[in-house]
Design an enzyme around this catalytic site. Structure first.
Site, mmCIF file in Angstrom:
data_model
loop_
_atom_site.group_PDB
_atom_site.id
_atom_site.type_symbol
_atom_site.label_atom_id
_atom_site.label_comp_id
_atom_site.label_asym_id
_atom_site.label_seq_id
_atom_site.Cartn_x
_atom_site.Cartn_y
_atom_site.Cartn_z
ATOM 1 N N SER A 177 -13.542 -25.238 -54.808
ATOM 2 C CA SER A 177 -12.829 -26.510 -54.856
ATOM 3 C C SER A 177 -13.772 -27.562 -55.423
ATOM 4 O O SER A 177 -14.991 -27.383 -55.430
ATOM 5 C CB SER A 177 -12.375 -26.907 -53.447
ATOM 6 O OG SER A 177 -11.969 -28.255 -53.397
ATOM 7 N N TYR A 189 -14.319 -28.252 -44.152
ATOM 8 C CA TYR A 189 -13.803 -27.801 -45.444
ATOM 9 C C TYR A 189 -14.827 -27.960 -46.563
ATOM 10 O O TYR A 189 -15.127 -27.001 -47.280
ATOM 11 C CB TYR A 189 -12.519 -28.557 -45.799
ATOM 12 C CG TYR A 189 -11.878 -28.070 -47.069
ATOM 13 C CD1 TYR A 189 -11.118 -26.906 -47.082
ATOM 14 C CD2 TYR A 189 -12.038 -28.764 -48.269
ATOM 15 C CE1 TYR A 189 -10.530 -26.449 -48.255
ATOM 16 C CE2 TYR A 189 -11.452 -28.325 -49.438
ATOM 17 C CZ TYR A 189 -10.700 -27.158 -49.430
ATOM 18 O OH TYR A 189 -10.127 -26.699 -50.597
#
Length: 322
Positions: A177, A189
């Site tokens: 990401s 995350y």
């Protein structure tokens, strides 16, 4: 001098053009016997991985799809050809990964090379986003929940299946990401995606000796189930359990502004998931795949440029302008 500069720019333009022409030619070459190649994909219940499973199935590859739930598996089964094979996999449980690895050996062990256990590709795509909040609001278990899925689970799945990929000199693909370059919010995350980047780099460099290609897919913001419908309920649950002292320091308005910003991330997400799955398909089927696939302008320019700015300037932009 007046004649030299135009000539220099012309030669430079020709060299750049030749470079891109050569790269285009290399990247259009496709590996042979795709219909005999098995690809194992994690997290196929929804999102990128669900679309990727269907896309590779249409391309003719033999898809081994891992879903977390029976419901997700049944929905995918109804959209696929009879060639699809499915397994339930919880990447946070060692026994589930071991069982899935043994399951993979059954189809691939007899259809690529007789007597050999072989797997062409692995796509690590299982991932979760929540709980995500300012770090001071979270507990160790909140961080562990995400890290166990996005990073530790990814590592264990990869290590379990690498012996099957080595024989084919195949592909190990991981989805990261833009949060693997810039830490945009608190929680596990961003930490997990930084870890995926590091793991993929180390894996690629060591596996090149065996001819295995390690590939990293880096998408920007997309509308997937990583932003669940109940995200507001999750955020409110986190806020309720914050200690009174911490809650008083931040204040109700800070919480409301954070929720608004977080929902804004989801609202700005792109809907065309095929931008990601097309790159993943290329990573699996091209003779010469790229090392990194930066999917969109978020990952190619904005995030990339911010990650190379001096830290004070990057902090100012992230804290005051976004």
């Amino acid at each position: 001098k007046d004649r030299f500069l135009p000539s220099l720019w012309l030669h430079l333009a020709v060299l750049v053009g030749l470079y891109y022409l050569l790269r285009w030619y290399r990247e259009t070459q496709v590996v042979s016997h795709l219909r005999d190649k098995f690809v194992f994909i994690t997290g196929c219940d929804s999102g990128f991985r669900n679309l990727l499973a269907r896309q590779l199935d249409l391309r003719g590859l033999r898809v081994l799809a891992a879903c977390l739930t029976e419901q997700g598996a049944e929905q995918l089964r109804n959209q696929m050809s009879d060639r699809l094979q499915m397994v339930i996999l919880d990447v946070t449980k060692t026994e589930s990964i071991a069982a899935a690895t043994e399951w993979v050996k059954e189809p691939v062990g007899t259809e690529v090379w007789p007597g050999e256990v072989c797997l062409w590709g692995l796509v690590n795509n299982a991932g979760i986003l929540l709980p995500a909040a300012p770090n001071e609001w979270l507990t160790k278990d909140d961080f562990s929940k995400i890290l166990n899925v996005n990073l530790i689970g990814l590592i264990e799945v990869t290590l379990s299946l690498l012996p099957l990929i080595r024989r084919t000199r195949g592909r190990a693909v991981s989805v990261s990401s833009t949060a693997g370059r810039l830490s945009l919010f608190g929680g596990g995350y961003c930490i997990s995606k930084y870890g995926v980047e590091a793991f993929s780099d180390s894996l690629r460099r060591k596996l090149s000796h065996f001819g295995i290609r390690g590939v990293l897919i880096v998408p920007g913001k997309y509308k997937t189930f990583v932003f669940p419908d109940n995200r507001q309920d999750v955020l409110e649950g986190i806020w309720r359990r914050v200690s009174p002292g911490v809650k008083e320091s931040y204040g109700q308005k800070y919480f409301e502004d954070y929720c608004q910003d977080f929902h804004g991330l989801s609202a700005k997400g792109k809907e065309n998931l095929s931008l990601v799955t097309n790159c993943t398909e290329h990573a699996l089927t091209a003779v010469h795949p790229r090392i990194h696939y930066s999917i969109d302008w978020d990952s190619k320019c904005f995030t990339f440029a911010l990650s190379y700015l001096p830290t004070p300037e990057a902090d100012f932009i992230l804290c005051h302008m976004l």
